[in-house]
Design a protein around this motif. Structure first.
Motif, PDB file in Angstrom:
ATOM      1  N   VAL A 136     144.966  82.932 -51.781  1.00  0.00           N
ATOM      2  CA  VAL A 136     146.190  83.633 -52.186  1.00  0.00           C
ATOM      3  C   VAL A 136     147.221  82.599 -52.623  1.00  0.00           C
ATOM      4  N   SER A 137     147.741  82.805 -53.820  1.00  0.00           N
ATOM      5  CA  SER A 137     148.801  81.940 -54.341  1.00  0.00           C
ATOM      6  C   SER A 137     150.100  82.730 -54.404  1.00  0.00           C
ATOM      7  N   TRP A 196     150.891  86.380 -56.109  1.00  0.00           N
ATOM      8  CA  TRP A 196     152.176  87.078 -56.001  1.00  0.00           C
ATOM      9  C   TRP A 196     153.216  86.181 -56.676  1.00  0.00           C
ATOM     10  N   HIS A 197     154.036  86.774 -57.550  1.00  0.00           N
ATOM     11  CA  HIS A 197     155.023  85.949 -58.260  1.00  0.00           C
ATOM     12  C   HIS A 197     156.225  86.803 -58.654  1.00  0.00           C
ATOM     13  N   GLY A 198     157.408  86.268 -58.438  1.00  0.00           N
ATOM     14  CA  GLY A 198     158.632  86.932 -58.860  1.00  0.00           C
ATOM     15  C   GLY A 198     158.898  86.670 -60.341  1.00  0.00           C
ATOM     16  N   LEU A 228     143.703  90.115 -58.044  1.00  0.00           N
ATOM     17  CA  LEU A 228     144.934  90.910 -57.986  1.00  0.00           C
ATOM     18  C   LEU A 228     146.129  90.047 -58.378  1.00  0.00           C
ATOM     19  N   PHE A 229     146.980  90.594 -59.226  1.00  0.00           N
ATOM     20  CA  PHE A 229     148.233  89.919 -59.589  1.00  0.00           C
ATOM     21  C   PHE A 229     149.379  90.881 -59.281  1.00  0.00           C
ATOM     22  N   ILE A 230     150.239  90.483 -58.350  1.00  0.00           N
ATOM     23  CA  ILE A 230     151.401  91.298 -57.999  1.00  0.00           C
ATOM     24  C   ILE A 230     152.639  90.620 -58.563  1.00  0.00           C
ATOM     25  N   VAL A 244     154.400  89.091 -48.265  1.00  0.00           N
ATOM     26  CA  VAL A 244     153.804  88.628 -47.001  1.00  0.00           C
ATOM     27  C   VAL A 244     152.743  89.618 -46.524  1.00  0.00           C
ATOM     28  N   ILE A 245     153.096  90.889 -46.534  1.00  0.00           N
ATOM     29  CA  ILE A 245     152.172  91.938 -46.059  1.00  0.00           C
ATOM     30  C   ILE A 245     150.923  92.007 -46.933  1.00  0.00           C
TER      31      ILE A 245
END
Length: 257
Positions: A136-137, A196-198, A228-230, A244-245
């Protein structure tokens, strides 16, 4: 009860979190790497959530960080940023070997994750270690060469003189290419990977990471659940609670014993 043990392997201080009843059992392990100018203790909330779900969690201090700090300023640390990244990738293997020798690992049960610099380390480690089962990045970047070039350009645009010669820069970029996942995406080999990236991140470019994600979609045909890319519309360079979750859920799904 979750135990928190402070140890050192060679010159690497780390925190080890695990449920008391699992302390001597082989269970899935997560190595979690902190961000630039941070330290292992600052990610204890990730480790606690993961340990609660039955994982062994290892939080090391990177070179020049935490207990290993030598008092360098943020600017001085920036000059050795990539040295820290590559050293941490190397040290992951040392940490993994230690737990393997103790018989505490399980097949296909090693996860690596990190925030910012730790996410960058995670993505580079995937080019080196087939034993990483899932990753996870959080706010990381796999495009080492492009990112390093962008960093150098930014330093010059601010009017600073680069502390490296042309030859040193060329040698550094050649070395980084060996760890650049965007130059060797086949090394992912379908392994579960979450980003996950803002979208408002001004520290680690969102676009470079998203472009990489788009480029590897063909490698995950027929195993789309492994990628998965959030993207967080409102977030800058700070992981949301949802991020985090999602990380914990990802390892629950892809690193079960």
């Amino acid at each position: 009860m979750i135990l928190v043990d402070k140890s050192t392997i060679q010159t690497i201080p780390f925190l080890h979190l695990v449920k008391e009843e699992d302390v001597n059992k082989p269970i899935p392990v997560c190595f979690f790497i902190h961000g630039f100018t941070s330290a292992k203790e600052h990610n204890l909330h990730y480790a606690y959530y993961l340990a609660e779900k039955g994982f062994r969690v290892i939080l090391p201090d990177c070179l020049e960080h935490g207990e290993r700090s030598t008092g360098k300023s943020e600017h001085q640390l920036g000059e050795v940023f990539w040295k820290i990244v590559l050293q941490t990738i190397h040290e992951l293997s040392i940490l993994k070997d230690q737990f393997e020798e103790k018989g505490l690992l399980v097949p296909n049960g090693i996860g690596v994750a990190g925030t910012s610099m730790g996410g960058i380390v995670t993505l580079g480690a995937l080019t080196q270690y087939e034993w990483i089962s899932s990753a996870v990045s959080l706010m990381g970047n796999p495009t080492y060469v492009k990112f390093a070039q962008a960093q150098l350009a930014q330093v010059e645009s601010l009017g600073y003189e680069l502390p490296f010669s042309e030859e040193e820069i060329e040698n550094m970029l050649n070395e980084l290419a060996h760890y650049d996942l965007s130059l060797q995406p086949e090394k992912l080999d379908g392994r579960p990977l979450m980003f996950w990236h803002g979208k408002r991140d001004k520290v680690v470019p969102f676009n470079l990471t998203q472009e990489f994600y788009q480029s590897i979609l063909p490698y995950y045909e027929s195993q789309e659940d492994n990628l998965l890319f959030i993207e967080d519309e409102k977030a800058d360079h700070k992981v949301s609670r949802e991020g985090v979750i999602k990380l914990v859920e990802w390892f629950e799904k892809h690193l079960s014993a």
